[in-house]
Write an enzyme that holds these catalytic residues in place. Structure first.
Site, short mmCIF file in Angstrom:
data_model
loop_
_atom_site.label_atom_id
_atom_site.label_comp_id
_atom_site.label_asym_id
_atom_site.label_seq_id
_atom_site.Cartn_x
_atom_site.Cartn_y
_atom_site.Cartn_z
N HIS A 234 0.84 -1.20 0.00
CA HIS A 234 0.00 0.00 0.00
C HIS A 234 0.87 1.25 0.00
O HIS A 234 0.45 2.31 -0.45
CB HIS A 234 -0.91 0.03 1.23
CG HIS A 234 -2.00 -1.00 1.21
ND1 HIS A 234 -1.81 -2.29 1.65
CD2 HIS A 234 -3.28 -0.94 0.79
CE1 HIS A 234 -2.93 -2.97 1.51
NE2 HIS A 234 -3.84 -2.18 0.99
N ASP A 318 -4.72 -6.48 -7.59
CA ASP A 318 -4.94 -5.77 -6.34
C ASP A 318 -5.20 -4.31 -6.74
O ASP A 318 -5.01 -3.92 -7.90
CB ASP A 318 -3.73 -5.90 -5.42
CG ASP A 318 -4.08 -5.70 -3.95
OD1 ASP A 318 -5.18 -5.20 -3.66
OD2 ASP A 318 -3.25 -6.05 -3.09
#
Length: 642
Positions: A234, A318
């Protein structure tokens, strides 16, 4: 001797459910319309729309000053869904706050997509990654690993799937089958079942089958493996440096087992794997040469996953807004590279929070069209991707839609299912089973307070101490323990002071929760340094100070590891030590996770913890040594290994 027949009967019923899913899928496919025919009737724009799955987590309507959580459909969002004919939408916690509101929202989403129903997806893993405001959260994958039960894993998947289905959500980005073999991993941790490939494979497979039993499309993640990283994708771009032989033996193993058993989807990892692809790319961030991450690698997505491992289902990226991708690659470029690599669905391809930003979607579509036009992406590859997407929608009952109930009827049914007493009972039972006793010297546990005893509750955050406090109040109310006096101490970013020691000295019992993401205490000459003044080390220094004060004043003390159990190694001096694998507490009148209450129940002798460690816990004072090995756990009464 235990009666044999009930055990045999339960096993037969379990296996019939497990294999019954295949029969349901097969019969559904026979009566389904042909996906290939549908694709052949679609324009290129329509096909590309099916390959995009944006989020509308927040939305700023015309006239509003800032984006707000999208809990109710509006004409602006509906118009974009109709215009671009997206294949799906991903929902977040901001979108699914109550059962009634969620059913209404998902129903409205499907009404905005009249031609081909949407894949409405969510990350409802159980444990620390859950989105539903009123759902059954379960203790999480590492707790399942501690409980070591295929039946529990199947039950967890099935209950989560049943609740999602009732809410109109048909796709779950779960289970996580990453093997957490790196204690320094900042993003997976308790989201993983284990550091053991067999245990991870077994529990991942049965969780997947539980979801599929409820006709939920299930996505394995994060391929080819995010367990042995020390960077969160992230926020950065992780790299796994192992060779192909090791990766095939460990990281790929759970994926292969689930693929062989009929996996629907695989989600990619924004992680570099030079053993499979050492291609470099100029970073948009600083112009440096970087290795192409798995998400954007044809060698990984097509060569490894499709051709070598034989996966014929849907590949989804993702989220493409994560910094591992967003920092180094252009928005449209990343989507094109992912599709070129062999991905079927680009998740969150552009961040659009108002109609003013709509052109971001248009630019992504245009970039893909140009790639098809100039031959970078063969149109047949697009056709194959969309056929896989449509086939999955047919297989899981999304297309044609099976549920013809009115919205009102759907809401009424969902309210009976989501967060039901039966589901919460199963959640509680599993959480209590998973609690792992690592130390119980001098029979410190269970605590047996007398009336009026003073109990000090210590944890980093208010919702965690509130969870412990509320559980004790519940025990008193049910007359399981005598009325006691409670005091609390929250220590996030705090320094242990004289007034804290005074509270410890005045208490009769002390319960302390330790919460650590990456366990890195300061160690000097083989001893944890408790004099360190670095404010970033509060997570270790403060609870150790509480422990040492309790030992000094001869107070019964128990340390409860609330997240990754590796922090248990920081408290070798403690006489009582348990791991619960989940840190969420109590807020707004409800428990956010069952783990802390389960730990408290064990501490007071009101539960029978049977958990054994699903990971090795390394020593922090003796590098290279294992303090508590995988499979370790004690009987709370006898103190003997389970």
């Amino acid at each position: 001797m235990r009666p044999v027949f009930p055990l045999i009967l339960s096993a037969v019923l379990f296996l019939s459910c497990f294999f019954g899913a295949r029969q349901t899928e097969a019969s559904a496919s026979k009566r389904a319309i042909d996906a290939n025919q549908i694709v052949n009737r679609m324009s290129l724009d329509e096909k590309l729309g099916q390959m995009l799955m944006p989020d509308f987590r927040n939305w700023q309507k015309e006239g509003e000053s800032s984006p707000q959580a999208l809990t109710k459909m509006n004409d602006e969002v509906a118009s974009l869904v109709k215009k671009y004919q997206f294949g799906g939408i991903i929902l977040f916690a901001e979108n699914v706050k109550t059962t009634k509101q969620t059913v209404q929202l998902t129903d409205d989403y499907q009404k905005a997509s009249p031609k081909i129903p949407l894949m409405l997806s969510i990350d409802q893993e159980g444990g620390i990654v859950t989105r539903l405001g009123e759902g059954t959260n379960f203790p999480g994958n590492m707790a399942l690993g501690a409980a070591r039960s295929r039946i529990n894993a199947y039950q967890t998947g099935s209950i989560i799937g049943k609740e999602l289905s009732a809410l109109g959500i048909n796709t779950d980005f779960s289970p996580v089958v990453d093997i957490n073999n790196n204690p320094d991993n900042p993003v997976i941790g308790v989201r993983s079942f284990s550091s053991n490939r067999e245990l991870t494979s077994r529990l991942g497979l049965y969780t997947m089958k539980g979801l599929q039993r409820q006709d939920i499309a299930s996505a394995l993640k994060h391929f080819p493996g995010h367990g042995d990283t020390d960077v969160d994708s992230h926020y950065g771009l992780p790299l796994v440096s192992h060779g192909q032989e090791r990766l095939r033996e460990v990281e790929l193993y759970p994926f292969q087992k689930a693929i062989d058993a009929g996996a629907d989807m695989v989600m990619t990892a924004h992680v570099q794997f030079p053993a499979f692809d050492d291609t470099t790319y100029k970073s948009k961030l600083d112009g440096s040469d970087i290795l192409v991450p798995a998400t954007l690698s044809k060698k990984v997505m097509t060569g490894l996953l499709r051709q070598e491992m034989g996966f014929n289902g849907v590949i989804v990226t993702d989220a493409l807004n994560m910094k591992a991708i967003a920092d180094h690659f252009g928005q449209e470029e990343a989507v094109v590279m992912a599709v070129k690599a062999g991905v079927d669905i680009a998740l969150m391809p552009a961040s659009v929070t108002s109609l003013k930003e709509e052109q971001k979607f248009a630019r992504v579509i245009q970039a893909l069209k140009e790639a098809v036009k100039n031959g970078d992406i063969p149109e047949q590859q697009i056709n194959n991707s969309v056929e896989r997407i449509i086939s999955l929608k047919i297989k899981r009952g999304m297309y044609p839609a099976r549920n013809s109930d009115s919205t009102k009827e759907k809401i009424a049914k969902a309210k009976k299912i989501v967060g039901s007493k039966q589901h919460l009972k199963a959640e509680k039972k599993l959480a209590e089973k998973a609690v792992t006793v690592l130390k119980n010297e001098q029979h410190t546990l269970p605590f047996k307070p007398k009336k009026g005893s003073r109990i000090l509750i210590v944890a980093p955050y208010e919702e965690q101490t509130a969870s412990i406090e509320q559980t004790i109040h519940d025990l008193i109310k049910r007359k399981k323990i005598k009325p006691v006096s409670l005091s609390k101490m929250n220590f996030a970013s705090q320094v242990f002071k004289t007034e804290h020691e005074k509270q410890v000295k005045e208490a009769d019992y002390i319960i302390t929760g330790s919460y650590v993401v990456k366990n890195d205490p300061v160690v000097n000459d083989g001893v944890i340094d408790d004099t360190i003044s670095d404010s970033s080390k509060w997570a270790t220094v403060f609870p150790r100070a509480v422990m040492k004060a309790a030992l000094q004043h001869n107070k019964p003390f128990v340390l409860m590891s609330l997240r990754n159990p590796y922090d248990a190694a920081n408290f070798e001096e403690a006489k009582a030590l348990i791991a619960v694998y989940g840190f969420k507490g109590y807020a707004n009148g409800r428990y956010l996770q069952p783990n802390i209450p389960a730990g408290v129940m064990a501490i007071f002798g009101q539960a029978k913890p049977k958990g054994t460690l699903p990971v090795d816990i390394p020593s922090v004072t003796k590098p290279g040594n294992t303090l508590y090995p995988l499979g370790y756990g004690l009987n709370i009464k006898t103190g003997r290994p389970l």
